[in-house]
Design a protein around this motif. Structure first.
Motif, PDB file in Angstrom:
ATOM      1  N   UNK A  65     -75.318 -17.527   8.774  1.00 50.24           N
ATOM      2  CA  UNK A  65     -75.817 -16.463   8.304  1.00 50.24           C
ATOM      3  C   UNK A  65     -75.402 -15.249   8.822  1.00 50.24           C
ATOM      4  N   UNK A  66     -75.055 -15.162   9.945  1.00 48.82           N
ATOM      5  CA  UNK A  66     -74.395 -13.969  10.717  1.00 48.82           C
ATOM      6  C   UNK A  66     -73.102 -13.954  10.180  1.00 48.82           C
ATOM      7  N   UNK A  67     -72.304 -14.906  10.268  1.00 47.64           N
ATOM      8  CA  UNK A  67     -70.805 -14.904   9.558  1.00 47.64           C
ATOM      9  C   UNK A  67     -70.709 -14.507   8.229  1.00 47.64           C
ATOM     10  N   UNK A  68     -71.623 -14.928   7.353  1.00 52.04           N
ATOM     11  CA  UNK A  68     -71.467 -14.322   6.097  1.00 52.04           C
ATOM     12  C   UNK A  68     -72.031 -13.041   6.084  1.00 52.04           C
ATOM     13  N   UNK A  69     -73.154 -12.622   6.680  1.00 50.70           N
ATOM     14  CA  UNK A  69     -73.488 -11.200   6.656  1.00 50.70           C
ATOM     15  C   UNK A  69     -72.294 -10.126   6.893  1.00 50.70           C
ATOM     16  N   UNK A  70     -71.696 -10.436   8.251  1.00 49.02           N
ATOM     17  CA  UNK A  70     -70.723  -9.712   8.565  1.00 49.02           C
ATOM     18  C   UNK A  70     -69.573  -9.659   7.887  1.00 49.02           C
ATOM     19  N   UNK A  71     -68.955 -10.851   7.312  1.00 50.92           N
ATOM     20  CA  UNK A  71     -67.948 -10.845   6.410  1.00 50.92           C
ATOM     21  C   UNK A  71     -68.056 -10.351   5.166  1.00 50.92           C
ATOM     22  N   UNK A  72     -69.126 -10.320   4.602  1.00 52.40           N
ATOM     23  CA  UNK A  72     -69.368  -9.678   3.409  1.00 52.40           C
ATOM     24  C   UNK A  72     -69.448  -8.189   3.525  1.00 52.40           C
ATOM     25  N   UNK A  73     -70.121  -7.728   4.660  1.00 57.66           N
ATOM     26  CA  UNK A  73     -69.929  -6.234   5.046  1.00 57.66           C
ATOM     27  C   UNK A  73     -68.818  -5.790   5.139  1.00 57.66           C
ATOM     28  N   UNK A  74     -67.669  -6.645   5.969  1.00 54.93           N
ATOM     29  CA  UNK A  74     -66.406  -5.731   5.937  1.00 54.93           C
ATOM     30  C   UNK A  74     -65.454  -6.111   4.998  1.00 54.93           C
ATOM     31  N   UNK A  75     -65.862  -7.231   4.177  1.00 60.51           N
ATOM     32  CA  UNK A  75     -64.782  -7.569   3.162  1.00 60.51           C
ATOM     33  C   UNK A  75     -65.360  -6.664   1.948  1.00 60.51           C
ATOM     34  N   UNK A  76     -66.408  -6.280   1.679  1.00 61.19           N
ATOM     35  CA  UNK A  76     -66.816  -5.686   0.706  1.00 61.19           C
ATOM     36  C   UNK A  76     -67.132  -6.685  -0.579  1.00 61.19           C
ATOM     37  N   UNK A  77     -67.102  -8.032  -0.509  1.00 55.76           N
ATOM     38  CA  UNK A  77     -67.026  -8.874  -1.722  1.00 55.76           C
ATOM     39  C   UNK A  77     -68.140  -8.862  -2.318  1.00 55.76           C
ATOM     40  N   UNK A  78     -69.418  -8.441  -2.041  1.00 56.86           N
ATOM     41  CA  UNK A  78     -70.651  -8.309  -2.711  1.00 56.86           C
ATOM     42  C   UNK A  78     -70.359  -7.209  -3.744  1.00 56.86           C
ATOM     43  N   UNK A  79     -69.684  -6.162  -3.204  1.00 56.25           N
ATOM     44  CA  UNK A  79     -69.641  -4.875  -3.943  1.00 56.25           C
ATOM     45  C   UNK A  79     -68.758  -5.076  -5.154  1.00 56.25           C
ATOM     46  N   UNK A  80     -67.512  -5.738  -4.912  1.00 56.62           N
ATOM     47  CA  UNK A  80     -66.674  -6.118  -5.823  1.00 56.62           C
ATOM     48  C   UNK A  80     -66.932  -6.755  -6.915  1.00 56.62           C
ATOM     49  N   UNK A  81     -67.835  -7.988  -6.426  1.00 59.02           N
ATOM     50  CA  UNK A  81     -68.553  -8.931  -7.515  1.00 59.02           C
ATOM     51  C   UNK A  81     -69.243  -8.077  -8.312  1.00 59.02           C
ATOM     52  N   UNK A  82     -70.156  -7.156  -7.993  1.00 57.29           N
ATOM     53  CA  UNK A  82     -70.964  -6.072  -8.820  1.00 57.29           C
ATOM     54  C   UNK A  82     -70.023  -5.345  -9.590  1.00 57.29           C
ATOM     55  N   UNK A  83     -69.091  -5.061  -9.152  1.00 55.36           N
ATOM     56  CA  UNK A  83     -68.146  -4.292 -10.070  1.00 55.36           C
ATOM     57  C   UNK A  83     -67.588  -5.029 -11.299  1.00 55.36           C
ATOM     58  N   UNK A  84     -67.270  -6.003 -11.006  1.00 58.16           N
ATOM     59  CA  UNK A  84     -66.949  -7.072 -12.180  1.00 58.16           C
ATOM     60  C   UNK A  84     -67.963  -7.330 -13.018  1.00 58.16           C
ATOM     61  N   UNK A  85     -69.244  -7.419 -12.547  1.00 58.01           N
ATOM     62  CA  UNK A  85     -70.477  -7.739 -13.404  1.00 58.01           C
ATOM     63  C   UNK A  85     -70.591  -6.440 -14.299  1.00 58.01           C
ATOM     64  N   UNK A  86     -70.491  -5.267 -13.642  1.00 59.72           N
ATOM     65  CA  UNK A  86     -70.729  -4.060 -14.283  1.00 59.72           C
ATOM     66  C   UNK A  86     -69.898  -4.048 -15.631  1.00 59.72           C
ATOM     67  N   UNK A  87     -68.601  -4.377 -15.713  1.00 61.80           N
ATOM     68  CA  UNK A  87     -67.720  -4.143 -16.889  1.00 61.80           C
ATOM     69  C   UNK A  87     -67.688  -5.917 -17.618  1.00 61.80           C
ATOM     70  N   UNK A  88     -68.464  -6.547 -17.203  1.00 62.17           N
ATOM     71  CA  UNK A  88     -68.401  -7.920 -17.885  1.00 62.17           C
ATOM     72  C   UNK A  88     -68.244  -7.693 -19.625  1.00 62.17           C
ATOM     73  N   UNK A  89     -68.895  -6.797 -19.989  1.00 57.66           N
ATOM     74  CA  UNK A  89     -68.962  -6.708 -21.649  1.00 57.66           C
ATOM     75  C   UNK A  89     -67.529  -6.474 -22.265  1.00 57.66           C
ATOM     76  N   UNK A  90     -66.653  -5.959 -21.168  1.00 56.32           N
ATOM     77  CA  UNK A  90     -65.338  -5.677 -21.818  1.00 56.32           C
ATOM     78  C   UNK A  90     -64.198  -6.763 -21.151  1.00 56.32           C
TER      79      UNK A  90
END
Length: 1142
Positions: A65-90
């Motif tokens: 859990x600690x690894x995932x939290x830190x890696x997600x934070x610094x990589x920004x992977x969750x934010x980028x996943x959300x950005x692709x979700x926002x434009x999913x219709x296109x």
């Protein structure tokens, strides 16, 4: 995570201030792990027998859990996943049509190669027209640009003869070599006199090619080197270039020995070489005979077939494995033959009849069974002349049709048997020559090629040939050593006029004349048919050809490859033509005869190979094991192969797409204005090796980076720029969607209060379109791995051949989970250089039940191992957990000697250990007992991989049994005999080549046996079985038992291993990953079978074996003449000590 620990906790931020370097991200999470370990007390009864599974699972889950939290934070992977979700219709996901793709690539390649053929055809027409209009002038005086002498001055500062001023400028299109694109220059090998009338007339005639060279280059700026190789030995090359002799002052390159020249000048051939090893051949004669055989082998190519028989009282196949057959004359087999020829020893009496019969029987069998080249057939007889009983053999096997040509080579100065050998050659459509010195071999062997070319010359058949892949030897000078793989398109050039051959005193006729004439003034004869003037050619860099199969269309694991009509690799991402010896890269001896089945070795039935050789268009699927990270890791993929041929060439093209997301491509829409705005962000770059816009043709575009060229294209600043619009659109879309990452990373970096919070060095992302965004969290001088994302580290960047290693690994992990690796500098083993921890994860998008990878995120952290700032795993993480005798019991933790903990990745490499020297190593090397138990319980499986392009050091080579120690007198006599032999060799070697060619031959022979040689190896790769999330067991180690527990760390490729180290299990050997040669002794018969095998191949389309009008009596016979005096003396002077030349 620093917040999880108190400010005064050792190892927390307050305690780490001032320590050098950035701390790894896993430092804090590891602290948590060790804290949990320390806080869990185990009873003494469990310490030796049992480790609680629930406890280890708790540790692993918390750590994960600690690894995932830190890696997600610094990589920004969750934010980028959300950005692709926002434009999913296109978004839309398209499936790649592999057959359509391979056809498109093939058509583009065919168009490119056709332009090269047209350029060569224009050179042929110009050369033949120039020859038709040129009248031979015996006394012609003509100055030309000699490639060796240009820009050279004498002691008085004047240009030397044939060395006028020649402007040379660096040119990016020609590998930044200094060239002159206005005119060609002329190179001659050392053994060709640069003022010979044949040379002067040929050079003068070929001046007409200069205008055509320039016109071709202007019409097709992708052309590289263009050239004309003359049958008399000169080589005209465009653009003009300065040629530098080797350290001995010698120019060894002779265009007539090149594969492109030989293949264009002759048709495929079956050759049996008969070499006399009777007692009369001892000494210098045997040396010359061996050199003659080697020279013949050098004239053969992969469309030819050959065998060598040595004879005396008996018939000896020099390779017993090849008894009764012919083998393909590829580079591998030729080099194998050369080693065997080198070991021949003389003995007995020479009886030629059985050997000649054997040779005819082999050739007849291959002709009858439709094997071999099915074109020319010839026997090469190399002897000192003591032959008899040959006529009945010729009558039985070769007369009256004479379908097998016989070429005879008389070795030595004795002429008693010359008439017999000439009779054999002349009555079997062959050619006779006498070879008295090592220097004679080259010119005399070349004669057979011109005999074989007669039918083609008479018909004026201008066959277009394409060579196998090779590394450029034309430019192996002190200026450059080209390691670029090329193919050459070449065509023969014929004379269209009736040719008059002339004889001149003291001058040997060049290969353009078919026969050496008696040295009489004024002698001439009329020939009713044209002669071979030479060969024209042009190079095609295979790297440029493969750019027509854009990397982005093939997906993360996809690739394109080319193979030849013989099944050999022309281009393939897994082809490794070079090997490292010391610090120098060298071509492998068999680099251009690597079979498709040796790279795509999962194709056991060779269905793919056969289909491609047969020019089929189609597809098939295979489950494959793909090695990664220099063979330390492996991916299991299902690949779809699509293939077709490239028209008018001997090549076939294959395209590979991996099943799943590899066959899908994500597409989106964005405006040019919005895309341009985000494309200009300073943190954004694109793949340097990819072709977004064509910038290497127009000189004004060569200074542009690919990103600059795209911007000019999109803004309409340059209407001449050609760009891949589909790829550019993908980059624009990726730039828009990923734009928020810049602000996210910047804010994260600003929130880092001090060095204690510097968990990650750098974060970045990459997309399928080759777009990269990067953010530094530390100063650039503190980045642990500075080679990363530079051209020096090919595995980490997007190249023409592959996606980066981190991208490929993460794509096969569940989306959102992280892949961890431990990187170490290759030359840093055993040093205190920092290790680097990397973590990557894929961002996937699903549309209409189709899933494609949109991007991948990556973070990099240092893993310091300096003693001044020890790695977190060896720090004193739990000093508060001390106990005294009054406590009664002590809590057990990973820090204690009663417990040993490892964090390893899914291939068994240690990322975390209490002992820093173990990090980065394979678990099996550190704890063989534990690895063996993990294998036996199925936690790990061993996968055997094969490398058919390996290089091994051969076992000690002994030609014969060991010799007894020599007495002083014996040693003295041996030395005396050696000195006399050397003196005799020197006196006999009158020509240029004899002065220098054999210097240090014995030392070279010994060195050859010590060099690495091609071999086949196998090596194990260890893979965690994902279905097994946890395991435990007891290892029986003789007098004690060792317990272990394994727990999968969630959302990662990591495993936590906890063991009891108090039990000595050294009785178990380490489990190693080292490659081993596929048992050469046990597999001798297997190797023989493979060498003998006649794999499926496609013969060249044309064959010119005989012509009814050829002059069979033009078969040699005049005694060999000496080279002219200047040619003799000049090279010999190079061999003298410098003090004697003053």
């Amino acid at each position: 995570m620093p917040g999880l620990l108190g400010p005064n906790f050792p190892g927390s931020g307050a305690d780490r201030r001032g320590k050098p370097g950035a701390w790894v991200v896993m430092q804090d999470t590891a602290i948590t792990l060790w804290l949990l370990l320390a806080s869990t007390s185990l009873s003494p009864a469990w310490a030796q027998t049992r480790i609680p599974l629930d406890t280890v699972k708790l540790w692993a889950d918390t750590f994960g859990r600690d690894l995932y939290s830190t890696m997600s934070k610094y990589s920004g992977s969750l934010l980028l996943q959300k950005k692709y979700k926002d434009v999913e219709s296109s978004l839309r996901i398209e499936e790649v049509d592999g057959l359509q793709l391979v056809r498109k690539f093939s058509e583009d390649m065919e168009t490119m190669l056709r332009r090269k053929v047209e350029a060569v055809q224009s050179l042929v027409e110009a050369a033949e027209e120039a020859d038709l209009n040129h009248e031979f002038n015996e006394s012609l005086v003509f100055d030309y640009y000699n490639s060796v002498l240009i820009n050279e001055r004498d002691e008085e500062g004047n240009y030397v003869e044939l060395g006028a001023e020649f402007i040379l400028e660096p040119n990016a299109h020609f590998s930044n070599l200094r060239v002159n694109t206005s005119i060609s220059s002329v190179q001659l090998p050392t053994n060709v006199y640069n003022k010979d009338p044949d040379i002067l007339n040929g050079v003068y005639m070929s001046e007409a090619l200069n205008a055509v060279f320039v016109e071709n280059f202007q019409r097709d700026p992708t052309l590289t080197w263009q050239y004309f190789g003359s049958a008399t030995g000169f080589f005209r090359i465009y653009p003009g270039i300065k040629w530098t002799p080797d350290e001995n002052g010698v120019i060894a390159f002779d265009c007539r020995n090149s594969g492109w020249y030989i293949q264009a000048a002759t048709s495929p051939k079956d050759i049996v070489i008969l070499v006399d090893i009777s007692g009369s051949m001892k000494g210098l004669r045997m040396t010359i005979a061996k050199h003659t055989v080697t020279t013949i082998l050098d004239t053969l190519g992969e469309n030819d077939f050959v065998n060598i028989i040595a004879y005396n009282d008996y018939v000896h196949y020099i390779e017993p494995c090849f008894k009764g057959i012919l083998v393909q004359a590829d580079l591998d087999n030729r080099e194998h033959f050369k080693l065997l020829v080198d070991e021949l020893m003389v003995k007995g009496v020479g009886v030629v009849k059985p050997a000649l019969s054997e040779a005819f029987q082999i050739l007849q069998k291959f002709q009858d069974t439709k094997q071999g080249s099915l074109c020319n057939q010839a026997i090469m007889l190399i002897t000192d002349g003591a032959v008899e009983d040959y006529e009945p053999v010729l009558q039985e096997y070769n007369w009256p049709d004479r379908k097998v040509r016989v070429f005879t080579y008389l070795i030595g100065r004795e002429v008693s048997f010359a008439d017999r050998l000439r009779w054999i050659a002349c009555n079997n459509k062959g050619y006779y020559t006498q070879i008295s010195t090592l220097a004679d071999a080259q010119e005399n062997v070349m004669e057979y090629l011109h005999v074989l070319s007669r039918p083609m010359v008479i018909n004026h058949d201008h066959d277009v040939i394409w060579t196998e892949a090779y590394m450029d030897s034309k430019l192996l000078t002190s200026q450059t050593q080209s390691l670029t793989l090329l193919t050459t398109v070449a065509m023969p050039v014929f004379s269209k006029k009736n040719e008059t051959a002339r004889a001149r005193p003291g001058v040997r006729f060049g290969p353009a004349q078919a026969e050496r004439l008696p040295l009489t003034l004024g002698f001439s004869f009329q020939r009713s048919h044209g002669i071979l003037l030479g060969v024209v050619g042009s190079d095609v860099a295979l790297r440029e050809l493969m750019k027509l199969a854009p990397r982005y269309k093939l997906g993360v694991h996809g690739y394109a490859f080319l193979n030849t009509n013989n099944g050999y690799i022309l281009s393939h991402p897994d082809l490794r033509p070079l090997y490292k010896e010391g610090k120098k890269l060298k071509p492998k001896p068999n680099y251009n005869s690597v079979d498709l089945s040796e790279v795509e070795w999962e194709d056991q039935a060779e269905a793919l190979r056969t289909a491609m050789i047969n020019r089929d268009t189609g597809s098939l699927s295979m489950d494959v094991k793909v090695p990664l990270d220099r063979g330390k890791r492996v991916l299991f993929l299902t690949n779809d192969y699509f293939f077709t041929d490239i028209s008018d060439t001997p090549f076939s093209l294959g395209v590979v797409l991996s099943r799943g997301h590899g066959e899908y491509i994500l597409l989106g829409n964005t405006s040019v204005e919005e895309g341009l705005h985000d494309l200009l962000h300073p943190d954004l770059t694109v793949a340097n090796d990819w072709i977004y816009c064509i910038t290497d043709i127009d000189p004004d575009h060569r200074k542009l980076s690919q990103l600059e060229a795209m911007v000019r294209f999109l803004t309409g600043q340059d209407s001449d720029l050609e760009c891949d619009e589909e790829l550019v659109r993908e980059v624009l879309f990726d730039a828009v969607v990923t734009a928020p990452m810049e602000a996210y990373w910047t804010a994260l970096a600003l929130n880092i209060s001090d060095e204690s919070d510097q968990v990650v060095d750098v974060a970045f992302l990459g997309t399928r379109a080759g777009l990269l965004r990067r953010s530094l969290f530390v100063g650039s001088e503190k980045v642990s791995d500075r080679k990363f994302l530079t051209p020096e580290d090919e595995a980490s960047v997007f190249t023409l051949d592959n996606f980066p290693l981190w991208y490929r690994q993460a794509s096969e992990q569940p989306a959102g989970s992280f892949v961890f690796n431990l990187r170490r500098e290759e030359d840093a083993e055993g040093t205190d250089e920092p290790l680097v921890v990397t973590a990557s994860t894929a961002v996937a998008v699903t549309v209409d039940e189709k899933t494609a990878i949109a991007a991948e995120m990556y973070v990099q952290c240092s893993h310091t191992t300096h003693t001044g700032a020890r790695a977190h795993t060896s720090c004193d993480l739990s000093p508060s957990f001390q106990c005294s005798a009054e406590d009664g019991t002590c809590p057990l933790s990973c820090k204690d000697s009663d417990l040993s903990c490892f964090v390893v990745d899914n291939n068994g490499f240690i990322l975390i250990s209490e002992r820093s020297q173990e990090m980065g190593r394979f678990l099996g090397e550190v704890d063989g007992a534990l690895m063996a138990q993990l294998l036996s319980t199925g936690v790990f499986s061993q996968v055997t991989m094969y490398d058919y392009q390996a290089m091994c050091r051969p076992a000690n080579h002994h030609h014969s049994a060991a010799q007894p120690l020599a007495s002083p007198m014996s040693a003295f006599l041996t030395a005396t005999r050696w000195l006399l032999n050397e003196l005799l060799l020197f006196l006999l070697e009158w020509s240029a080549w004899g002065c220098w060619r054999d210097t240090g031959a014995e030392a070279h022979k010994q060195k050859k046996h010590d060099q690495l040689q091609p071999c086949d190896t196998e090596y194990p790769v260890f893979v965690h079985q994902a279905a097994i999330q946890e395991a435990n067991g007891i290892i029986e180690c003789g007098a004690c038992q060792k317990m272990f527990v394994m727990q999968k760390i969630p959302d990662s490729n990591l495993l936590l291993l906890v063991t009891d180290p108090t039990c000595d299990c050294s009785i178990f050997p380490p489990v190693m990953q080292a490659a081993t040669e596929v048992n050469p002794a046990h597999n001798a018969s297997v190797k023989c079978d493979r060498m003998r095998s006649q794999k499926v191949r496609r013969r060249p389309d044309s064959c010119h074996a005989f012509h009814p009008e050829e002059n069979a009596q033009d078969c040699g016979g005049a005694a060999a003449t000496c080279a002219s005096l200047p040619l003799l003396l000049l090279p010999c002077a190079w061999a003298l000590p410098p003090r004697l030349l003053r």
